[in-house]
Design a protein around this motif. Structure first.
Motif, PDB file in Angstrom:
ATOM      1  N   MET A 267       0.851  -1.182   0.000  1.00  0.00           N
ATOM      2  CA  MET A 267       0.000   0.000   0.000  1.00  0.00           C
ATOM      3  C   MET A 267       0.891   1.239   0.000  1.00  0.00           C
ATOM      4  O   MET A 267       1.680   1.461   0.921  1.00  0.00           O
ATOM      5  N   ARG A 268       0.796   2.020  -1.067  1.00  0.00           N
ATOM      6  CA  ARG A 268       1.559   3.260  -1.182  1.00  0.00           C
ATOM      7  C   ARG A 268       0.639   4.424  -0.855  1.00  0.00           C
ATOM      8  O   ARG A 268      -0.484   4.489  -1.358  1.00  0.00           O
ATOM      9  N   VAL A 269       1.125   5.334  -0.022  1.00  0.00           N
ATOM     10  CA  VAL A 269       0.326   6.488   0.375  1.00  0.00           C
ATOM     11  C   VAL A 269       1.093   7.767   0.052  1.00  0.00           C
ATOM     12  O   VAL A 269       2.311   7.837   0.210  1.00  0.00           O
ATOM     13  N   ARG A 270       0.357   8.748  -0.432  1.00  0.00           N
ATOM     14  CA  ARG A 270       0.987   9.999  -0.839  1.00  0.00           C
ATOM     15  C   ARG A 270       1.437  10.801   0.381  1.00  0.00           C
ATOM     16  O   ARG A 270       0.673  11.007   1.325  1.00  0.00           O
ATOM     17  N   THR A 271       2.681  11.252   0.331  1.00  0.00           N
ATOM     18  CA  THR A 271       3.272  12.031   1.418  1.00  0.00           C
ATOM     19  C   THR A 271       4.095  13.171   0.818  1.00  0.00           C
ATOM     20  O   THR A 271       4.358  13.188  -0.386  1.00  0.00           O
ATOM     21  N   PRO A 272       4.533  14.126   1.631  1.00  0.00           N
ATOM     22  CA  PRO A 272       5.383  15.207   1.109  1.00  0.00           C
ATOM     23  C   PRO A 272       6.707  14.669   0.572  1.00  0.00           C
ATOM     24  O   PRO A 272       7.195  13.627   1.006  1.00  0.00           O
ATOM     25  N   LYS A 273       7.307  15.402  -0.327  1.00  0.00           N
ATOM     26  CA  LYS A 273       8.564  14.998  -0.937  1.00  0.00           C
ATOM     27  C   LYS A 273       9.702  15.116   0.077  1.00  0.00           C
ATOM     28  O   LYS A 273       9.824  16.118   0.776  1.00  0.00           O
ATOM     29  N   THR A 274      10.538  14.075   0.138  1.00  0.00           N
ATOM     30  CA  THR A 274      11.642  14.059   1.098  1.00  0.00           C
ATOM     31  C   THR A 274      12.978  13.687   0.463  1.00  0.00           C
ATOM     32  O   THR A 274      14.011  13.739   1.130  1.00  0.00           O
ATOM     33  N   LYS A 275      12.986  13.311  -0.805  1.00  0.00           N
ATOM     34  CA  LYS A 275      14.228  12.909  -1.474  1.00  0.00           C
ATOM     35  C   LYS A 275      14.600  13.958  -2.518  1.00  0.00           C
ATOM     36  O   LYS A 275      13.737  14.551  -3.153  1.00  0.00           O
ATOM     37  N   ASP A 276      15.915  14.173  -2.660  1.00  0.00           N
ATOM     38  CA  ASP A 276      16.440  15.105  -3.666  1.00  0.00           C
ATOM     39  C   ASP A 276      15.878  16.523  -3.499  1.00  0.00           C
ATOM     40  O   ASP A 276      15.529  17.189  -4.473  1.00  0.00           O
ATOM     41  N   VAL A 277      15.759  16.948  -2.242  1.00  0.00           N
ATOM     42  CA  VAL A 277      15.343  18.323  -1.932  1.00  0.00           C
ATOM     43  C   VAL A 277      16.299  18.870  -0.881  1.00  0.00           C
ATOM     44  O   VAL A 277      17.107  18.140  -0.303  1.00  0.00           O
ATOM     45  N   GLY A 278      16.214  20.163  -0.598  1.00  0.00           N
ATOM     46  CA  GLY A 278      17.076  20.784   0.393  1.00  0.00           C
ATOM     47  C   GLY A 278      16.822  20.254   1.795  1.00  0.00           C
ATOM     48  O   GLY A 278      15.767  19.651   2.073  1.00  0.00           O
ATOM     49  N   TYR A 279      17.781  20.477   2.699  1.00  0.00           N
ATOM     50  CA  TYR A 279      17.689  19.907   4.047  1.00  0.00           C
ATOM     51  C   TYR A 279      16.462  20.409   4.808  1.00  0.00           C
ATOM     52  O   TYR A 279      15.794  19.629   5.505  1.00  0.00           O
ATOM     53  N   ILE A 280      16.152  21.691   4.688  1.00  0.00           N
ATOM     54  CA  ILE A 280      15.007  22.230   5.430  1.00  0.00           C
ATOM     55  C   ILE A 280      13.706  21.627   4.913  1.00  0.00           C
ATOM     56  O   ILE A 280      12.859  21.173   5.694  1.00  0.00           O
ATOM     57  N   ARG A 281      13.545  21.614   3.581  1.00  0.00           N
ATOM     58  CA  ARG A 281      12.329  21.032   3.004  1.00  0.00           C
ATOM     59  C   ARG A 281      12.236  19.546   3.328  1.00  0.00           C
ATOM     60  O   ARG A 281      11.145  19.032   3.603  1.00  0.00           O
ATOM     61  N   ARG A 282      13.381  18.861   3.298  1.00  0.00           N
ATOM     62  CA  ARG A 282      13.367  17.435   3.623  1.00  0.00           C
ATOM     63  C   ARG A 282      12.921  17.205   5.065  1.00  0.00           C
ATOM     64  O   ARG A 282      12.106  16.318   5.340  1.00  0.00           O
ATOM     65  N   THR A 283      13.450  18.002   5.979  1.00  0.00           N
ATOM     66  CA  THR A 283      13.097  17.840   7.391  1.00  0.00           C
ATOM     67  C   THR A 283      11.604  18.080   7.610  1.00  0.00           C
ATOM     68  O   THR A 283      10.940  17.308   8.324  1.00  0.00           O
ATOM     69  N   ILE A 284      11.067  19.123   7.012  1.00  0.00           N
ATOM     70  CA  ILE A 284       9.634  19.405   7.149  1.00  0.00           C
ATOM     71  C   ILE A 284       8.816  18.267   6.550  1.00  0.00           C
ATOM     72  O   ILE A 284       7.830  17.812   7.138  1.00  0.00           O
ATOM     73  N   GLY A 285       9.241  17.791   5.365  1.00  0.00           N
ATOM     74  CA  GLY A 285       8.529  16.697   4.713  1.00  0.00           C
ATOM     75  C   GLY A 285       8.534  15.434   5.541  1.00  0.00           C
ATOM     76  O   GLY A 285       7.508  14.742   5.670  1.00  0.00           O
ATOM     77  N   GLU A 286       9.690  15.111   6.132  1.00  0.00           N
ATOM     78  CA  GLU A 286       9.775  13.893   6.935  1.00  0.00           C
ATOM     79  C   GLU A 286       8.993  14.032   8.242  1.00  0.00           C
ATOM     80  O   GLU A 286       8.411  13.059   8.736  1.00  0.00           O
ATOM     81  N   LEU A 287       8.968  15.234   8.794  1.00  0.00           N
ATOM     82  CA  LEU A 287       8.199  15.464  10.018  1.00  0.00           C
ATOM     83  C   LEU A 287       6.707  15.251   9.770  1.00  0.00           C
ATOM     84  O   LEU A 287       5.990  14.667  10.604  1.00  0.00           O
ATOM     85  N   LEU A 288       6.231  15.709   8.601  1.00  0.00           N
ATOM     86  CA  LEU A 288       4.808  15.566   8.273  1.00  0.00           C
ATOM     87  C   LEU A 288       4.460  14.172   7.754  1.00  0.00           C
ATOM     88  O   LEU A 288       3.295  13.755   7.802  1.00  0.00           O
ATOM     89  N   MET A 289       5.439  13.457   7.255  1.00  0.00           N
ATOM     90  CA  MET A 289       5.212  12.182   6.573  1.00  0.00           C
ATOM     91  C   MET A 289       4.351  11.188   7.354  1.00  0.00           C
ATOM     92  O   MET A 289       3.359  10.661   6.810  1.00  0.00           O
ATOM     93  N   PRO A 290       4.637  10.873   8.608  1.00  0.00           N
ATOM     94  CA  PRO A 290       3.835   9.861   9.294  1.00  0.00           C
ATOM     95  C   PRO A 290       2.379  10.278   9.496  1.00  0.00           C
ATOM     96  O   PRO A 290       1.476   9.425   9.535  1.00  0.00           O
ATOM     97  N   PHE A 291       2.138  11.585   9.586  1.00  0.00           N
ATOM     98  CA  PHE A 291       0.765  12.063   9.781  1.00  0.00           C
ATOM     99  C   PHE A 291      -0.019  11.989   8.465  1.00  0.00           C
ATOM    100  O   PHE A 291      -1.214  11.672   8.464  1.00  0.00           O
ATOM    101  N   TYR A 292       0.656  12.256   7.361  1.00  0.00           N
ATOM    102  CA  TYR A 292       0.044  12.021   6.048  1.00  0.00           C
ATOM    103  C   TYR A 292      -0.268  10.535   5.880  1.00  0.00           C
ATOM    104  O   TYR A 292      -1.333  10.168   5.365  1.00  0.00           O
ATOM    105  N   MET A 293       0.646   9.673   6.290  1.00  0.00           N
ATOM    106  CA  MET A 293       0.436   8.230   6.154  1.00  0.00           C
ATOM    107  C   MET A 293      -0.782   7.780   6.951  1.00  0.00           C
ATOM    108  O   MET A 293      -1.607   7.006   6.471  1.00  0.00           O
ATOM    109  N   ARG A 294      -0.880   8.290   8.159  1.00  0.00           N
ATOM    110  CA  ARG A 294      -2.028   7.929   8.994  1.00  0.00           C
ATOM    111  C   ARG A 294      -3.325   8.413   8.359  1.00  0.00           C
ATOM    112  O   ARG A 294      -4.319   7.664   8.297  1.00  0.00           O
TER     113      ARG A 294
END
Length: 396
Positions: A59-86
């Motif tokens: 099961m693939r779920v849409r989440t914010p982009k976290t690969k091949d982006v700047g460190y700040i955008r990656r951190t924000i994306g990864e922080l939001l990722m589990p909540f998008y998954m839920r």
């Protein structure tokens, strides 16, 4: 058991983590378990998709982009990722699915909230497979200090640890990072070796015999080329061995340092080096069948222990290794005791060059290298062993 495996890397991604989780999920099915892989997929055009692949429900779920982006955008994306998954999971046909165990893979360190949610909702045990110790290694590398960014990442990592009933670390040497977790939560820490399934040699788009390195003893590196690998030492080695017409170096992969390393090789005029873009994981055995020695590099500033996935793939293909790693790393004793190559923990290029040249000579005199490598892979790094260990921990 009915299990859910949570990750942000899975095929068609080509990273070593994606390949490992592919092999692990297939082995769960082979041993009779019902496995659902929940994958964070930033490139998905719809909220979720469900597919069946080799008996594995993905099961693939849409989440914010976290690969091949700047460190700040990656951190924000990864922080939001589990909540998008839920959120996406609760909107999907699997919203009422019942699981008997939760397994998740780190890196990333940000999956703790979704793992804890599923663990609590299903009243089951959880198992964290942790392959690197972040943010500790980033501090060791000088990428961050122990200020606010470190404290933020450390808090996220601790939350993830707290969600786990069992944590499987790569080597015993990494246990020192979990003493407070063990004392506080009275839970279980164990060594879970890396794993890799057998792969058939089915061809490769790279043909060494059609290049300027044809007929040479080939040192190969296939994998991520990033800061943690400290791969400049390998280019320095190629430079020192440039006068040897019987030796060549092949580098295959991608990463934050890939472009810089290519340009460096060109500027130095290294005519014994070739770079290739990342290839499909199924092509790796075909690549290795054309090579003679696998290269492992870890920046010497590391203090954590790491047995890279590429080391497993070398062993499986019968390739002895030449390794340059941090002193005290558990992989040092493993290579030496199993007699599967040469390893250097010094920053002396003369020592590394000496190890390389000795290994070249031993390739012709020691026919036992390949069998020893394959035996080590079969004995220690089989997916079947990892699956049985994880299931036993979840059932205990």
């Amino acid at each position: 058991m009915r299990l859910v495996l949570i990750t942000d890397v899975y095929p068609p991604l080509r990273s070593s983590g994606a390949v490992q989780l592919r092999d692990l999920s297939i082995e769960f099915v082979r041993q009779g378990h019902d496995i659902t892989v929940l994958v964070a997929s930033p490139d998905l055009s719809e909220p979720w998709t469900i597919e069946s692949w080799n008996g594995v429900r993905v099961m693939r779920v849409r989440t914010p982009k976290t690969k091949d982006v700047g460190y700040i955008r990656r951190t924000i994306g990864e922080l939001l990722m589990p909540f998008y998954m839920r959120h996406q999971l609760k909107q999907s046909p699997l919203k009422n699915e019942a699981w008997e165990g939760v397994v998740w893979y780190s890196p990333t360190i940000f999956l703790g909230p979704i793992a804890k949610f599923l663990k609590t909702a299903n009243k089951c045990r959880s198992y964290l497979v942790i392959r690197d110790i972040f943010p500790e290694w980033a501090v060791d590398m000088g990428l961050m200090g122990r200020g606010l960014p470190y404290l933020f990442f450390k808090t996220v990592a601790k939350y993830q640890y707290a969600a786990a009933d069992v944590i499987g670390i790569q080597t015993q040497g990494n246990s020192v990072y979990f003493s407070s977790w063990l004392s506080r939560y009275s839970r279980r820490l164990e060594v879970l070796q890396n794993w890799l399934a057998d792969s058939l040699v089915c061809g490769c788009r790279i043909s060494v015999r059609d290049t300027k390195l044809a007929g040479r003893k080939i040192f190969v590196y296939a994998g991520n080329m990033g800061v943690a690998q400290g791969m400049d030492v390998l280019l320095n080695l190629a430079c020192l061995l440039q006068n040897r017409s019987d030796v060549g170096f092949v580098f295959v992969g991608r990463g934050s340092d890939a472009k810089r390393l290519r340009l460096d090789a060109q500027e130095r005029g290294l005519n014994n080096v070739l770079f290739f873009d990342e290839i499909e994981p199924d092509e790796i055995p075909g690549l290795y069948s054309q090579c003679h020695v696998g290269l492992v590099a870890l920046d010497p500033r590391h203090k954590t222990h790491n047995i890279p996935g590429k080391f497993l793939s070398y062993m499986q293909s019968g390739l002895p290794v030449l390794a340059s790693v941090n002193a005290g790393n558990d992989i040092v004793d493993l290579i030496r005791s199993a007699r599967v190559g040469r390893v250097c923990t010094s920053d002396s290029m003369d020592i590394l060059r000496s190890n390389a040249e000795q290994l070249i000579e031993e390739l012709d005199s020691d026919s036992g290298f390949s069998p020893r490598c394959k035996q080590l892979a079969d004995r220690v790094f089989a997916p079947s062993t990892a699956v049985r260990q994880i299931v036993a921990a979840l059932r205990s």
